[in-house]
Scaffold this motif. Structure first.
Motif: not given
Lengths: 259, 416
Positions: A17-18, A20, A25-29, A34, A63
């Protein structure tokens, strides 16, 4: 993508994930979607005794959001939690989780998704009375195939994080309600889920302890970027949440955000 | 510590398990976890374990006793060989007795017997220095000692040359009785009386195990020359003949011919012919029947114990609905709950069986000791014990496990 080999499936996944996240490609927070429920219905029974718990409900949660879902008993909020938590399947509609449709998953596929992506906190804590705080918090990692020593290491770190470093060896009977709920929060976070679902998490606590637990949720939401959804009938709980969704008769009555 | 939102990490499609290694690791941790779940020592758990232990103990004890008895019988027959023959003459008041000469001739008549030793056996009381001991009086030729490989420990055995003289070679128990009454062991030339006959001791027999076919306790016997038979016994003639089957000769045919020979020479008398090989077969057949019977009894106890385990596990599945729901909610699949319950019931039955195995062995050991047999561990005891534990645990655990696996994850929310 070539994965570095590690014996820790949870950490392995986090590393993926990190990567990504770094690659955009993915955005945390904040920002990404989500959960997206579209036209979700849940019907129990048949014929004369047919009960519609959720009626064509549509809801999106971003998310990293901290959301309260409010409603009186019988409003359908528990059914909504069951479906959001992949504990139960909807009768109709589509439920996207992290961009994946979950409506037609098998029971085992739902279990694997729960294991990897969802943490639960319950009103009555649901700790196993014969286990210590440490082993209770470590319990989900059994199903990740982690050896006990590794499970306990991870649980000890999380229990320290929720302020229970001195209570690792205590059983639930030796802990106060607030302490029990913090063990449950550690348990919910141990597999590094993307979504934390709480069902009346303060229902069994006095108001002082309750606000302490709610601060814990805010902190977890801030520090870990985990999406938090709290189901409650208590407006005071909802005050701690940036977004409040009110459910009545199986549909959304109000949806508002505090600035 | 950085936690993430879900999304890309799962990739396209469902994240199934990461290969068999991962699945095995999960199973290993579930099994270890199950051990902890048994920790709570509830009384009905203990009772069901006792049930299994008793069932296993019954089966293992019976197996051990059967095995030890069979080994004992086989050892006895091995000592005498499978070709040993006993011809016991039936009482024949109307006809004529079979003389020693005619009996000896059996070996040369080509009837299937190689060597024979005719015996006249009677019972009486031996009196020596005022003490009385029961004694088997055996009148026999020297062939007896060659056939049975009996020898004198002191002095000599009786021979053809003794003629009708009342010389006797005595068994060790008789010699012991004399020693106890006179304060010294009998020496050659001492006298011993049986009825009206006074015999002169010429030797003492070495200790002799009981030959199961002949059935004479030579340790409690006095052997006199064949020609002296009529001087110490109230009857005339041979009572039994021991011999060896001609190698390769059919025992049935030999038996018929020997009986015809006896019929001819005794004017209508008959005889019972036994071959040690047949007796060994009979013993084995009896032991098998015995074992099947005992195994059946043990199986019934095991079924009762198994139902006990099923009961315990069903109660456990009911009482632990909230726990099962929780485990399902945190990601356990139905199969993993099933595995946990099966592991618990197999552990219960294994624990019971282990106790039963030890108990059963102990019973077998005590039984062998009390019977004066040598204790032998049956080779099938341990695998059978383990096998029973697994079968009972899996069979009686499968229904409760299925019930537990059927608990819905939403039970986690119903818990109070």
């Amino acid at each position: 993508m070539l994965m570095p080999h590690t014996a820790d499936p949870v950490r392995e996944r986090q590393m993926e994930t990190s990567a990504a996240v770094r690659e955009g490609r993915a955005e945390p927070g904040r920002g990404g979607i989500a959960l997206r429920l579209e036209g979700i219905s849940k019907v129990y029974g048949a014929g004369q005794r047919r009960v519609t718990a959720l009626d064509n409900l549509t809801l999106s949660i971003g998310a990293g959001q901290l959301t309260a879902i409010m409603g009186s008993s019988g409003s359908g909020k528990t059914t909504l939690l069951n479906i959001m938590g992949l504990l139960d399947a909807a009768s109709a509609g589509s439920y996207h989780m992290g961009g994946r449709e979950t409506a037609r998953l098998s029971s085992d596929e739902m279990a694997i998704l729960r294991k990897r992506s969802i943490g639960f906190v319950f009103q009555s804590f649901n700790l196993l009375p014969r286990l210590t705080a440490l082993d209770n918090a470590a319990l989900p990692l059994i199903y990740h195939g982690l050896p006990r020593r590794r499970r306990r290491e991870r649980a000890a770190r999380l229990l320290q994080h929720v302020g229970l470093a001195d209570h690792l060896g205590h059983t639930p009977a030796q802990l106060s309600g607030g302490q029990c709920q913090r063990v449950a929060i550690a348990r919910a976070l141990i597999a590094r889920p993307a979504l934390l679902l709480a069902d009346e998490p303060t229902g069994a606590l006095d108001s002082l302890t309750a606000s302490e637990i709610l601060r814990q949720f805010s902190r977890v939401n801030d520090e870990f970027g985990v999406t938090v959804v709290i189901i409650t009938h208590d407006p005071l709980v909802a005050d701690h949440c940036r977004r409040r969704v009110t459910v009545r008769d199986g549909a959304i009555l109000a949806d508002g955000a505090t600035p | 510590m950085m936690f993430t939102a879900f999304g890309a990490e799962h990739g396209p499609g469902m994240p199934s398990h990461r290969g068999p290694h991962m699945a095995l690791a999960v199973l290993r941790e579930i099994l270890r976890d199950s051990i902890g779940n048994l920790g709570a020592g509830r009384s009905r758990t203990i009772l069901s374990v006792i049930g299994i232990a008793i069932g296993t103990a019954a089966v293992i004890a019976m197996l051990e006793i059967g095995h030890t008895a069979r080994q004992h019988a086989i050892r006895l027959y091995e000592a005498i060989g499978v070709d040993f023959v006993l011809v016991r003459l039936d009482a024949n008041r109307a006809g004529a007795p079979l003389g020693f000469a005619a009996a000896r001739h059996l070996a040369d008549a080509g009837l299937g017997l190689d060597a024979v030793a005719p015996l006249a056996v009677g019972h009486g009381q031996a009196v020596s220095a005022g003490t009385q001991v029961p004694v088997s009086l055996v009148a026999a030729g020297p062939e007896l000692f060659t056939l049975t490989e009996m020898a004198a420990a002191t002095g000599r055995v009786v021979t053809e040359r003794d003629g009708p003289a009342l010389f006797a070679v005595v068994g060790t128990d008789i010699a012991g009785a004399i020693t106890r009454s006179t304060g010294r062991p009998p020496v050659v030339g001492d006298h011993i009386r049986a009825g009206s006959a006074v015999m002169t001791i010429v030797g003492r027999l070495a200790e002799t195990p009981i030959n199961p076919l002949i059935g004479i306790q030579f340790d409690r016997a006095a052997v006199v020359p064949a020609s002296a038979a009529r001087r110490v016994m109230p009857f005339d003639g041979v009572t039994q003949i021991i011999g060896r089957l001609t190698p390769g000769f059919d025992s049935e045919r030999m038996s018929e011919r020997v009986r015809a020979y006896v019929h001819r020479h005794t004017r209508g008398g008959d005889a019972t012919v036994m071959v040690s090989a047949e007796l060994i077969e009979n013993v084995e057949k009896q032991m098998r029947i015995y074992q099947i019977l005992l195994l059946a009894i043990g199986s019934v106890s095991l079924v009762v114990g198994g139902i006990g385990i099923m009961n315990v596990m069903l109660m456990s599945a009911l009482e632990r609905r909230a726990e099962i729901g929780l485990r399902r909610a945190i990601g356990a699949r139905a199969g993993e709950i099933r595995a946990m319950f099966l592991a618990e019931s197999v552990m219960l039955s294994t624990f019971g069986s282990a106790c039963g195995l030890i108990l059963g062995m102990a019973i077998g050991y005590v039984f062998a000791r009390l019977s004066g047999w040598q204790f032998v561990v049956a080779p099938s005891a341990v695998p059978l014990g383990i096998g029973m534990a697994l079968v009972v645990g899996l069979f009686f655990g499968s229904y409760p496990a299925a019930r537990a696996a059927a608990v819905s994850p939403i039970e986690a929310l119903r818990a109070t």
